[in-house]
Design an enzyme around this catalytic site. Structure first.
Site, short mmCIF file in Angstrom:
data_model
loop_
_atom_site.label_atom_id
_atom_site.label_comp_id
_atom_site.label_asym_id
_atom_site.label_seq_id
_atom_site.Cartn_x
_atom_site.Cartn_y
_atom_site.Cartn_z
N ASP A 29 0.82 -1.21 0.00
CA ASP A 29 0.00 0.00 0.00
C ASP A 29 0.86 1.27 0.00
O ASP A 29 1.98 1.26 0.50
CB ASP A 29 -0.92 -0.02 1.23
CG ASP A 29 -2.09 0.94 1.09
OD1 ASP A 29 -2.38 1.37 -0.05
OD2 ASP A 29 -2.69 1.28 2.12
N ASN A 31 1.32 3.45 -2.87
CA ASN A 31 1.86 3.89 -4.17
C ASN A 31 1.36 5.29 -4.53
O ASN A 31 2.13 6.13 -5.00
CB ASN A 31 1.44 2.93 -5.28
CG ASN A 31 2.10 1.57 -5.15
OD1 ASN A 31 3.01 1.40 -4.35
ND2 ASN A 31 1.63 0.61 -5.93
N GLY A 32 0.06 5.49 -4.34
CA GLY A 32 -0.55 6.77 -4.71
C GLY A 32 0.03 7.91 -3.89
O GLY A 32 0.38 8.96 -4.42
N TRP A 34 2.87 8.01 -2.37
CA TRP A 34 4.28 8.19 -2.74
C TRP A 34 4.38 9.15 -3.94
O TRP A 34 5.18 10.07 -3.95
CB TRP A 34 4.90 6.84 -3.08
CG TRP A 34 6.34 6.88 -3.44
CD1 TRP A 34 7.41 6.72 -2.60
CD2 TRP A 34 6.91 7.09 -4.75
NE1 TRP A 34 8.58 6.83 -3.28
CE2 TRP A 34 8.31 7.06 -4.61
CE3 TRP A 34 6.36 7.31 -6.02
CZ2 TRP A 34 9.19 7.22 -5.69
CZ3 TRP A 34 7.22 7.47 -7.10
CH2 TRP A 34 8.62 7.43 -6.91
N THR A 75 -10.71 -6.85 -4.92
CA THR A 75 -12.03 -6.81 -5.57
C THR A 75 -12.64 -5.42 -5.42
O THR A 75 -13.48 -5.02 -6.23
CB THR A 75 -12.98 -7.87 -4.96
OG1 THR A 75 -12.86 -7.82 -3.54
CG2 THR A 75 -12.62 -9.26 -5.41
N ASN A 77 -10.85 -2.63 -5.55
CA ASN A 77 -10.08 -1.65 -6.34
C ASN A 77 -10.73 -1.31 -7.69
O ASN A 77 -10.36 -0.33 -8.33
CB ASN A 77 -8.63 -2.11 -6.55
CG ASN A 77 -7.77 -2.04 -5.30
OD1 ASN A 77 -6.85 -2.83 -5.11
ND2 ASN A 77 -8.04 -1.07 -4.43
N ARG A 196 2.14 -4.86 6.10
CA ARG A 196 1.41 -3.81 5.38
C ARG A 196 2.25 -2.54 5.42
O ARG A 196 2.69 -2.12 6.49
CB ARG A 196 0.04 -3.55 5.98
CG ARG A 196 -0.70 -2.45 5.19
CD ARG A 196 -2.18 -2.39 5.44
NE ARG A 196 -2.79 -1.47 4.49
CZ ARG A 196 -4.02 -1.57 4.04
NH1 ARG A 196 -4.79 -2.54 4.45
NH2 ARG A 196 -4.50 -0.69 3.17
N SER A 204 -7.92 -5.04 4.90
CA SER A 204 -8.49 -4.74 3.59
C SER A 204 -8.83 -6.00 2.77
O SER A 204 -8.49 -6.09 1.59
CB SER A 204 -7.56 -3.81 2.79
OG SER A 204 -7.39 -2.59 3.47
N GLU A 215 1.65 -13.35 12.14
CA GLU A 215 2.12 -12.15 12.83
C GLU A 215 1.89 -10.96 11.90
O GLU A 215 2.12 -11.06 10.69
CB GLU A 215 3.61 -12.27 13.16
CG GLU A 215 3.93 -13.35 14.17
CD GLU A 215 3.30 -13.07 15.54
OE1 GLU A 215 3.26 -11.89 15.95
OE2 GLU A 215 2.84 -14.04 16.19
C1 IPE Z 1 -5.20 -2.83 -0.37
O1 IPE Z 1 -4.92 -1.48 -0.47
C2 IPE Z 1 -5.19 -3.47 -1.72
C3 IPE Z 1 -3.88 -3.60 -2.34
C4 IPE Z 1 -2.74 -3.26 -1.81
C5 IPE Z 1 -3.89 -4.18 -3.66
P1 IPE Z 1 -6.08 -0.39 -0.61
O2 IPE Z 1 -5.41 0.93 -0.73
O3 IPE Z 1 -7.00 -0.77 -1.69
O4 IPE Z 1 -6.84 -0.55 0.77
P2 IPE Z 1 -7.69 0.50 1.59
O5 IPE Z 1 -8.65 1.15 0.63
O6 IPE Z 1 -6.75 1.49 2.16
O7 IPE Z 1 -8.38 -0.30 2.66
C1 IPE Z 2 -1.53 0.22 -3.41
O1 IPE Z 2 -1.28 1.58 -3.41
C2 IPE Z 2 -1.63 -0.37 -4.79
C3 IPE Z 2 -2.99 -0.79 -5.18
C4 IPE Z 2 -4.04 -0.78 -4.40
C5 IPE Z 2 -3.16 -1.27 -6.53
P1 IPE Z 2 -2.48 2.61 -3.43
O2 IPE Z 2 -2.82 2.89 -4.85
O3 IPE Z 2 -3.59 2.13 -2.60
O4 IPE Z 2 -1.79 3.88 -2.79
P2 IPE Z 2 -2.46 4.87 -1.74
O5 IPE Z 2 -2.98 4.04 -0.62
O6 IPE Z 2 -3.54 5.58 -2.46
O7 IPE Z 2 -1.35 5.76 -1.33
MG MG Z 3 -4.08 2.34 -0.66
#
Ligand code: IPE
Ligand code: IPE
Ligand code: MG
Length: 248
Positions: A29, A31-32, A34, A75, A77, A196, A204, A215
């Site tokens: 989690d 990426n966005g 970052w 699912t 996403n 995580r 999630s 753990e």
């Molecule tokens: C969990 O991350 C799914 C993946 C890493 C693929 P999300 O960003 O979708 O989870 P939430 O929305 O914070 O619970």
């Molecule tokens: C996880 O990073 C990757 C996927 C869910 C595909 P996010 O895209 O959820 O990144 P944030 O949580 O918005 O920073």
């Molecule tokens: Mg996320």
């Protein structure tokens, strides 16, 4: 403590080889966030996330961890903007095509879990091809959860088992944990450690059944910044935990 990630080719000396987790799962989690921190579009974060995943997979292999499961797409996403979903599907497909040769060289057995039928056809073909080609590899078992939901996994197992009962192939009394697990996507293999990134204290919908006695390790580091030093820290913490499994 800062360790140059390139120095961590071998298992760090303070980790006990015989007490490594056998199966590690990562919720990749952040990426966005970052990308946002750098004023970049979110997709740039996903792109960097792939580099992280490649190195953590290689690291698991270098250090002797037998199985890595990565959460690539839930699912839920699908609820993201179409452009981001489309980008991710294309990214998965491209990476798979590009990395297949190296996975063969590195003896990686790749598997995909989730509702794969709902993925774009061209991606399904790459998935099929990579699973088939790497089937005999034994270096490390790498599972990618794509269009994966823990509840959905449990539901489809229930459906499959109910069908067998209805057909008279199975008695309700025969349904035990082993049989149930056999009907999950992730047939066999307990989870030891779930990591995580990006600080969120939730599961999630990932590996709900399998997480029972894993753990949990949460780091504030965003996935694109996660590296061998961070992974080392997660494993050190894991080795300090007292896994009681409900006993004394
Ligand atoms: C969990 O991350 C799914 C993946 C890493 C693929 P999300 O960003 O979708 O989870 P939430 O929305 O914070 O619970
Ligand atoms: C996880 O990073 C990757 C996927 C869910 C595909 P996010 O895209 O959820 O990144 P944030 O949580 O918005 O920073
Ligand atoms: Mg996320």
């Amino acid at each position: 403590m800062t360790v140059n990630p390139t120095l961590l080719r071998e298992l760090p000396a303070d980790l006990h080889r015989d007490r490594l987790p056998r199966h590690v799962a990562v919720i990749m989690d952040g990426n966005g966030r970052w990308a946002k921190q750098r004023g970049l579009p979110r997709i740039m974060g996903h792109r960097r996330g792939v580099d992280t995943l490649k190195d953590i997979l290689r690291c698991c292999k270098d250090w002797g961890i037998q199985a890595l499961t990565a959460y690539a797409f839930s699912t839920e996403n699908w609820g993201r903007p179409t452009e981001e979903v489309d980008f991710l599907m294309t990214l998965f497909e491209r990476v798979l095509r590009q990395e297949l040769r190296e996975m063969m060289e590195e003896d990686v057995q790749i598997r995909f879990v989730g509702n794969l039928n709902a993925l774009p056809k061209s991606l399904q073909l790459e998935i099929e091809r990579s699973m088939q080609q790497t089937q005999q590899n034994r270096g490390i078992q790498f599972t990618v959860a794509t269009n994966y939901g823990g509840r959905q996994e449990i539901l489809q197992a229930c459906r499959a088992i109910a069908t067998k009962v209805q057909q008279g192939l199975l008695q309700p009394e025969e349904i035990d944990e082993a049989l149930f697990e056999h009907h999950l996507y992730t047939a066999g293999g307990d989870l030891d450690l779930m990591i995580r990134t990006s600080g969120e204290m939730r599961i999630s919908n990932f590996l709900l059944w399998q997480v029972a006695y894993a753990e949990l390790y949460v780091t504030d580091t965003l996935w694109p910044d996660f590296n061998r030093t961070e992974f080392h820290r997660a494993l050190s913490t894991f080795q300090q935990r007292d896994r009681r499994f409900g006993k004394l």
